[in-house]
Design an enzyme around this catalytic site. Structure first.
Site, mmCIF file in Angstrom:
data_model
loop_
_atom_site.group_PDB
_atom_site.id
_atom_site.type_symbol
_atom_site.label_atom_id
_atom_site.label_comp_id
_atom_site.label_asym_id
_atom_site.label_seq_id
_atom_site.Cartn_x
_atom_site.Cartn_y
_atom_site.Cartn_z
ATOM 1 N N GLY A 297 0.834 -1.196 0.000
ATOM 2 C CA GLY A 297 0.000 0.000 0.000
ATOM 3 C C GLY A 297 0.868 1.245 0.000
ATOM 4 O O GLY A 297 2.065 1.172 0.305
ATOM 5 N N GLN B 204 2.704 10.057 2.077
ATOM 6 C CA GLN B 204 4.015 9.389 2.254
ATOM 7 C C GLN B 204 5.022 9.822 1.184
ATOM 8 O O GLN B 204 6.226 9.650 1.361
ATOM 9 C CB GLN B 204 3.860 7.864 2.199
ATOM 10 C CG GLN B 204 3.102 7.279 3.384
ATOM 11 C CD GLN B 204 2.984 5.774 3.280
ATOM 12 O OE1 GLN B 204 2.082 5.267 2.607
ATOM 13 N NE2 GLN B 204 3.885 5.067 3.916
ATOM 14 N N LEU C 25 6.039 1.563 5.062
ATOM 15 C CA LEU C 25 7.198 1.952 4.237
ATOM 16 C C LEU C 25 7.863 3.215 4.786
ATOM 17 O O LEU C 25 9.033 3.466 4.491
ATOM 18 C CB LEU C 25 6.754 2.161 2.781
ATOM 19 C CG LEU C 25 6.214 0.902 2.089
ATOM 20 C CD1 LEU C 25 5.680 1.242 0.705
ATOM 21 C CD2 LEU C 25 7.286 -0.180 2.001
ATOM 22 N N HIS D 173 -5.020 1.458 7.542
ATOM 23 C CA HIS D 173 -3.659 1.994 7.704
ATOM 24 C C HIS D 173 -3.432 3.181 6.742
ATOM 25 O O HIS D 173 -2.908 4.223 7.137
ATOM 26 C CB HIS D 173 -2.664 0.856 7.427
ATOM 27 C CG HIS D 173 -1.225 1.225 7.477
ATOM 28 N ND1 HIS D 173 -0.354 0.728 8.427
ATOM 29 C CD2 HIS D 173 -0.452 2.016 6.674
ATOM 30 C CE1 HIS D 173 0.857 1.213 8.219
ATOM 31 N NE2 HIS D 173 0.829 1.992 7.147
ATOM 32 N N GLU D 174 -3.857 3.009 5.483
ATOM 33 C CA GLU D 174 -3.612 4.059 4.476
ATOM 34 C C GLU D 174 -4.495 5.286 4.725
ATOM 35 O O GLU D 174 -4.046 6.424 4.540
ATOM 36 C CB GLU D 174 -3.846 3.525 3.060
ATOM 37 C CG GLU D 174 -2.988 2.325 2.660
ATOM 38 C CD GLU D 174 -1.503 2.500 2.890
ATOM 39 O OE1 GLU D 174 -1.024 3.646 2.916
ATOM 40 O OE2 GLU D 174 -0.810 1.480 3.075
HETATM 41 O O1 K1U Z 1 1.463 2.372 4.078
HETATM 42 C C1 K1U Z 1 2.510 1.776 3.964
HETATM 43 O O2 K1U Z 1 3.517 2.228 4.453
HETATM 44 C C2 K1U Z 1 2.566 0.461 3.226
HETATM 45 C C3 K1U Z 1 2.508 -0.732 4.158
HETATM 46 C C4 K1U Z 1 1.084 -1.244 4.173
HETATM 47 C C5 K1U Z 1 0.696 -2.165 5.295
HETATM 48 C C6 K1U Z 1 1.367 -3.351 5.541
HETATM 49 C C7 K1U Z 1 0.968 -4.199 6.557
HETATM 50 C C8 K1U Z 1 -0.124 -3.884 7.315
HETATM 51 C C9 K1U Z 1 -0.783 -2.704 7.088
HETATM 52 C C10 K1U Z 1 -0.391 -1.856 6.069
HETATM 53 C C11 K1U Z 1 3.477 -1.775 3.627
HETATM 54 O O3 K1U Z 1 3.369 -2.191 2.532
HETATM 55 S S1 K1U Z 1 4.740 -2.335 4.681
HETATM 56 C C12 K1U Z 1 5.558 -3.592 3.718
HETATM 57 C C13 K1U Z 1 4.802 -4.871 3.658
HETATM 58 O O4 K1U Z 1 3.895 -5.093 4.428
HETATM 59 C C14 K1U Z 1 5.143 -5.881 2.625
HETATM 60 C C15 K1U Z 1 6.203 -5.723 1.794
HETATM 61 C C16 K1U Z 1 6.493 -6.687 0.831
HETATM 62 C C17 K1U Z 1 5.727 -7.803 0.713
HETATM 63 C C18 K1U Z 1 4.666 -7.990 1.552
HETATM 64 C C19 K1U Z 1 4.363 -7.022 2.507
HETATM 65 ZN ZN ZN Z 2 2.291 3.222 6.290
#
Ligand code: K1U
Ligand code: ZN
Length: 167
Positions: free
Chosen positions: A46, A51, A92, A133-134
């Site tokens: 996401g 961000q 991220l 979350h987003e």
């Molecule tokens: O918003 C963001 O920073 C993105 C975030 C989204 C998220 C992940 C987990 C739970 C809630 C919201 C991410 O993408 S963190 C990275 C991640 O989860 C991931 C990366 C690569 C493969 C699978 C997952």
């Molecule tokens: Zn985030």
């Protein structure tokens, strides 16, 4: 298309509130394309516009391994939520930190798509977690703010130390 720089916590710009998009024009479509490319490259599931330092209510999500279940949400609003459960989250903007957050189990979200059409989606599981979350990012909230004050202080100190090392 372009890869965008992702702001890192504790950057104060992550706490600014995003404004609704008034019209889905070429500029917004270009932003969406760049956000999709940035999310896949990170890699993440996401990304919200604040961000990448754009204060507009734009979110992209793809929780699939195959990267073919993309959702674009413009001006998303959660209109109903059901249940509560705790899940592990990452961000991220907070690299290498994962922790548990309590959120609604299922949500109904209304938004506008990339073509400017309104739609409604019911989500559960990881998609529901990611949507919440987003949408928090659009309101200037980062997931670590759900953690205890002690954990937040330790995290901020650790990240500041890392930043000082890099300088
Ligand atoms: O918003 C963001 O920073 C993105 C975030 C989204 C998220 C992940 C987990 C739970 C809630 C919201 C991410 O993408 S963190 C990275 C991640 O989860 C991931 C990366 C690569 C493969 C699978 C997952
Ligand atoms: Zn985030």
């Amino acid at each position: 298309m372009a890869l965008l720089e992702i702001l890192k916590y504790p950057d104060p710009r992550l706490h600014k509130i995003a404004a609704p998009v008034s019209v889905v024009n070429g500029e917004i479509q270009e932003l969406v394309k760049n956000m999709i490319q940035t999310m896949y490259a990170a890699p993440g599931i996401g990304l919200a516009a604040p961000q990448v330092n754009v204060l507009k209510q734009v979110v992209v999500i793809d929780i699939s391994d195959s990267k073919d279940q993309l959702h674009v949400f413009i001006n998303p609003v959660i209109t109903a939520s059901f249940g509560e459960e705790e899940n592990e989250e990452g961000c991220l903007s907070v690299p290498d930190i994962y922790d548990r957050v309590r959120r609604a189990t299922k949500v109904t979200v209304q938004a506008i798509d990339i073509k400017g059409n309104r739609f409604e989606l019911q989500a559960e599981g990881l998609l529901a977690v990611c949507i919440q979350h987003e949408i928090d990012h659009l309101k200037g909230k980062v997931f670590v703010e759900y953690l205890s004050k002690l954990k937040q202080t330790r995290l901020r100190d650790r990240l500041k130390k890392q930043l000082r090392k890099k300088m």
